[in-house]
Each structure stands twice: as C-alpha cells, then as structure tokens.
Write an enzyme that holds these catalytic residues in place. Structure first.
Site, short mmCIF file in Angstrom:
data_model
loop_
_atom_site.label_atom_id
_atom_site.label_comp_id
_atom_site.label_asym_id
_atom_site.label_seq_id
_atom_site.Cartn_x
_atom_site.Cartn_y
_atom_site.Cartn_z
N ASP A 86 36.69 48.90 39.09
CA ASP A 86 37.40 48.13 40.12
C ASP A 86 38.89 48.36 39.94
O ASP A 86 39.41 48.30 38.82
CB ASP A 86 37.05 46.64 39.96
CG ASP A 86 37.38 45.83 41.18
OD1 ASP A 86 38.50 45.98 41.73
OD2 ASP A 86 36.52 45.04 41.61
N HIS A 141 34.30 47.66 43.07
CA HIS A 141 34.70 46.48 43.83
C HIS A 141 33.58 46.07 44.79
O HIS A 141 33.01 46.90 45.49
CB HIS A 141 35.97 46.81 44.61
CG HIS A 141 36.68 45.60 45.14
ND1 HIS A 141 37.30 44.69 44.32
CD2 HIS A 141 36.89 45.16 46.40
CE1 HIS A 141 37.84 43.74 45.06
NE2 HIS A 141 37.61 44.01 46.33
N SER A 179 37.40 38.83 45.65
CA SER A 179 38.45 39.77 46.06
C SER A 179 39.70 39.00 46.51
O SER A 179 40.19 38.16 45.76
CB SER A 179 37.89 40.67 47.17
OG SER A 179 38.80 41.69 47.45
#
Lengths: 311, 271
Positions: A249, A279, A152
C-alpha cells in the site's frame, strides 16, 4: 517491496491506472447500488443537521432488527480519496458489523472534494457524530460507546475526526478503526518509493486527491491536522486505535509511522500489517481468505472496545 | 417472525377497499400489515396482521412504521388507502370540517410517506401506492372537498415519483371509480346545510346511490393495486374498474365543453 499475498495473486493483473479530474468525475456520477441487508438488519437513511452554515448531512444507518436496548455504535466514513465514493461502497462489511456485533452502524454521506475542499468532509463527519449523539434515544445508541472508523480517505477523515472530537470535548468516541488510512499529504512529495507493485491507489492519484482536498496548501507548511491527521504534533489523549494496512500500500509507511507515534504518545494502538496486500484489497477481493481474516480482526477489535463487558 | 416474503403495509384495512387489498396482497405472497383506527392492540386475521393507527397523529404514524420494520425487517410496499368521503356543496362544508378531511386524505398520506421513505431510500427499493380516485382527475358537483383532496394526492404522487425514482423507489396512484363498499357509510356529512342546494343535492344522492350499487366489486380494484405493487415496469397511474379508465380516455379526447355538458347531464343539472 514484497510480492503479492497468495490470496491476492490476481491483483497482479489490475492495471495501474490513476484517477484525475475527468475520471473521478465519471466515477462520482455513477451511483453505487445499495446492498439489501436481508432480514436481521434494517437500513434507513437519516438526515441530521449539518455543520454551521452548511447543508444537512445524510447517514446510512444499519441496525439489528428489533433493537430495543441501548447498544454501541460505529460511525463509518467511506473511502475514495475524498473525491469519490459513497456510503454504499462498504454496505457489505457494515451490514456484517451490525449483524455480528449487534451494534448500530451509521455511514456518513459527506461532501466531496474538489467541490468541497477541507474541512468540509471532517466537519460533516463531526456533524454526523453529533447527530448520532442527539438522536441516541430513539436510535437506542449508548453515547458512551461510539466508535469511529473508515477506510482509505475515510480512515484519514476518521483519524482527523478523533482529533477534532478530542479538542472540542463534546462527544468522546471510544475507538478509532482505521483501514489503510490516508493520513499524510507529504507522501505526495516522496520520490524514494518503489511503487511498481502498488495497486489501486498510485502516487499520481494521491497527488490529485490531496491537491483536490487541500488546494495549493498541499505538502506546504500550512496544512491543518484536521485535514491531514499526521500533521498533528501532540497525539496524547486520543481514543485507542486499530490500524490495518498492507505492505504493497502506498500508505504503508505513513500508517506504520502514525501507529508508532500513537503508541509513543500512550494511546493503545494495534497495528495489523498484511504482507503482500495492496490498497483496498478487501474491497476488490472480498471473498479471499486474507480479506475475510482482515474483517474478522476488525470485528474483534471493535468487539473488544465496544462490548468490553461481554468478555 | 422475519421471513423472505415481501412486506406490505396497508392503511385503512379494516373494511372496504383496504380489506380487499390486504387479502389480495396476502394471496400474492406478501406479508401484510393492515392498520385501522378501530383495532385495539395487535390482532391477526386471514393472514393480515392488524395494528392500530391514526394517520392524523405524527406519533402514531412513526411508531407503527417503526413497529413494522422491527417485526418484519422491511417494508416493500406501502398502500395509502385510509381516507374519508365527504358529500355536500362547497358552501355547506365548513373550513374546519374540510381541514379534518384533508388531515386524513392528504396529510395522513404525507405522514405515512415521509415515515417510510428513509427506510425505502436506504434499501434502494420500495413502492408507495396512493389510492386516488376518479375524482383525482375529474370534477363533480357536491364532492368539491373530497375531490380537492384527491387532486392533491394526484399532484403529490406525480411530483414525488420524479424525486425518488433515482433512489429506487416508485410512487404510484390507483384511480378507482365508484365501487361497492361501506365507504359511503363512512362518509362525513356536511356540517352547515344550506337550503338552496337541497333539491339538487337530493338528486345527487340518488345518482350516487345508483352509481355505488352498480359499482365495481372492491376485489376488482384490489387486483389493480396488486398489479401496481408487483408490475416489473410500473405505471404512474392505474385507473381501475369499469368507469375510471373510460372516463380518463373521454376526458382526454372530448372537447372541454362537451365533457362539461356530459358531467352536468349525468348529474341531472339544468343547462
């Protein structure tokens, strides 16, 4: 957008809440419990000199117990939108990397936005990389086989770190492992996204995170590639990459695009798109088969890059 | 080599309290590494693995801590037991000699502590047990330097315990009174005797000998160390033996003047 991956069907019930100033502050104040690596892997918190005029940087270092000969290393950068998170988030997978691959894994405790906006995080990561190289002797690290990676926001910082290391030409990481990286602040202005099935990281969270990290410059013309790697025009000469991202995502498009541009610039890049994954799915459902497979693919990519001689 | 038993590292484990502590920890289910200056190489006796360590050397300290982590994978408990005794009036002990005692009792303990903390902090758990003394909270004539080192240990322990508690690590102190060990034989003699103190010192020696003979069995103190190592809710201070807990209470409740008088009377000093 596609439907949820069958292993992740429970993800449907995760409420689509966003983070803002208050909630990120609350999350920041909570300490994440470290995982006991058990036998076979030892852990310690090392302190290395920080960037110029900044405090020193702490590293959470996992090593195979009794490591004697120089082995490869992975510098890991945790996620959390640059505004939350700690190295302990990824203890489980980092311990597994150290144990299964026989490498040193060092997770950097970098400064968080908005208290410390860009480039604090990436400079801390660079200081960590330099610290590892400086202490390579007593940590038994082969400085010619250091990979960098992150998830991330940490993936975004890792991609930016690859650019920084390339430009400064002091230490050359040999691989970048990017899990659903947060690469492009311009995604915050997109209006064409169907985000009904996006989980854990919403457009609203994304806007808050990027503006915390970049301030008023977000999505404007003046953003440094060291803060948002996708802003970089010339991607030639970067270390080979592995990018993994799910189709649900928010970062799917920017990650696929970055992978394409890397490949077009002659940088070997493996793109792993997981259908129906959202995600950070591997953090939320670590035991799901799709998450285990996701980790195995990362391990294989790292092994290929770091232990080429073993094959 | 690595097992799931908790691992304890005990400094100064070749004799006295360190030896008793090491054996008590083995009985309590720990893998125990004992260190001493005199051990050559690595030997094993009674379930305790021995390593040579000089706590006054940075290199020796970091190499021993590294070795233990490599062999056992972790350190759950560090017992900072290594220490020197020194008797004599303040005037009779040179500063250089006092520095040598501080280098073992205080800086040695700091070296060990700093060497294990990165590891304990990383694991988010661990316990450091510093062997302080009754002299950590009470003064006594002809023990000024020794007691100064133990007061230093007290303050260091209490302060550090606050700093690292949020990282899952506790630092505790065990405060034994006089006990029956060859510690006295390991004591350093004052290097610059001053005759005016000779008479009173002879009395002090006599009193001390009595005290040590009637002192606690080291096994009693070792039990308290094990309690500190294993208590689910540890206390900062563990006064141990028959004298220290009582004196701790007396110090707290008696008026300062009365306490002062009783120390003088105990040491057979005039007025």
């Amino acid at each position: 957008m596609s439907t949820f991956h069958p292993d992740l069907a429970r993800g449907r019930f995760i409420p689509n809440v966003s983070v803002g100033r208050l909630s990120s502050r609350i999350v920041r104040s909570r300490k994440i419990r470290p995982t006991d690596p058990g036998t076979g892997v030892t852990v310690q918190e090392l302190v290395v000199p920080g960037p110029k005029d900044a405090p020193s940087v702490s590293l959470r270092v996992f090593q195979p117990t009794g490591l004697k000969a120089a082995a490869p290393a992975l510098l890991w950068i945790h996620g959390g939108g640059t505004i939350m998170g700690a190295p302990e988030l990824d203890d489980r997978t980092n311990i597994a990397f150290a144990r299964e691959l026989g490498i040193t894994v060092a997770a950097v405790r970098y400064r968080l936005a908005p208290d410390h906006p860009a480039p604090a995080a990436v400079e801390d990561a660079y200081a960590a990389l330099r610290g590892l190289a400086e202490r390579a002797g007593d940590l038994h690290i082969d400085i010619d086989r250091i990979a960098i990676g992150g998830a991330s926001a940490g993936g975004g910082i890792a991609a930016a770190l690859a650019l920084l290391a390339h430009d400064r030409a002091e230490i050359r990481p040999v691989f970048q492992l990017l899990l659903y990286p947060m690469l492009d602040d311009r995604t915050t202005t997109r209006t064409d996204l169907d985000t009904l099935k996006v989980r854990l990281w919403t457009p609203k969270s994304n806007r808050y995170a990027w503006s915390s990290y970049l301030g008023d410059a977000v999505a404007g013309p003046e953003v440094s590639p060291y803060a948002a790697a996708a802003r970089r025009e010339d991607l030639t000469g970067l270390p080979p990459a592995w990018i993994g991202v799910g189709t649900l995502d928010l970062f799917h498009d920017e990650d696929v695009e970055y992978a394409r541009r890397l490949s077009d610039s002659g940088v070997p890049c493996d793109l792993d798109v997981v259908p129906g994954a959202f995600h950070a799915f591997d953090l939320v459902f670590p035991k799901a088969e799709v998450s285990r497979e996701f980790w195995r693919r990362q391990a294989r990519a790292l092994e290929g890059a770091l232990w080429a001689d073993r094959k | 080599m690595a097992s799931n038993r908790p691992v304890a590292l005990v400094t100064g484990a070749s004799s006295g309290l360190g030896k008793a502590t090491a054996h008590a920890l083995v009985e309590a289910g720990f893998d125990v590494v004992g260190t001493s200056r005199k051990t050559s190489g690595s030997t094993s006796s009674g379930g305790v693995t021995f390593l040579a360590l000089d706590v006054t050397s940075d290199d020796s300290v970091s190499s021993v801590v590294q070795q233990v982590i490599e062999r056992f994978g972790r350190i759950d408990v560090l017992v900072n037991n290594a220490g020197l005794g020194i008797d004599g009036a303040a005037e009779e002990i040179s500063v250089a000699q006092a520095q040598r005692v501080f280098d073992v009792n205080v800086f040695g303990l700091m070296r060990m502590t700093k060497a294990v903390l990165p590891h304990m902090r990383g694991r988010g758990r661990g316990r450091i047990i510093n062997i302080s003394s009754l002299g950590g909270f009470v003064g006594n004539p002809f023990m000024s330097v020794y007691i100064a080192t133990k007061h230093a240990v007290e303050g260091y322990t209490e302060s550090l315990d606050h700093e690292i508690r949020e990282h899952g690590v506790r630092v505790l102190r065990v405060q034994p009174g006089p006990f029956n060990t060859p510690f006295d034989a390991n004591s350093v003699q004052a290097d610059t005797p001053v005759p005016v103190y000779a008479r009173q010192r002879a009395i002090y020696d006599e009193v001390t000998q009595e005290q040590l003979r009637g002192g606690d069995d080291p096994a009693v103190i070792a039990k308290v160390v094990v309690a500190a190592a294993t208590d689910r809710k540890p206390k900062l201070s563990y006064p141990a033996g028959s004298l220290a807990p009582r004196l701790k209470v007396l110090r707290r409740i008696l008026p300062a003047r009365t306490f002062d008088k009783s120390v003088r009377k105990f040491n057979r000093m005039t007025a």
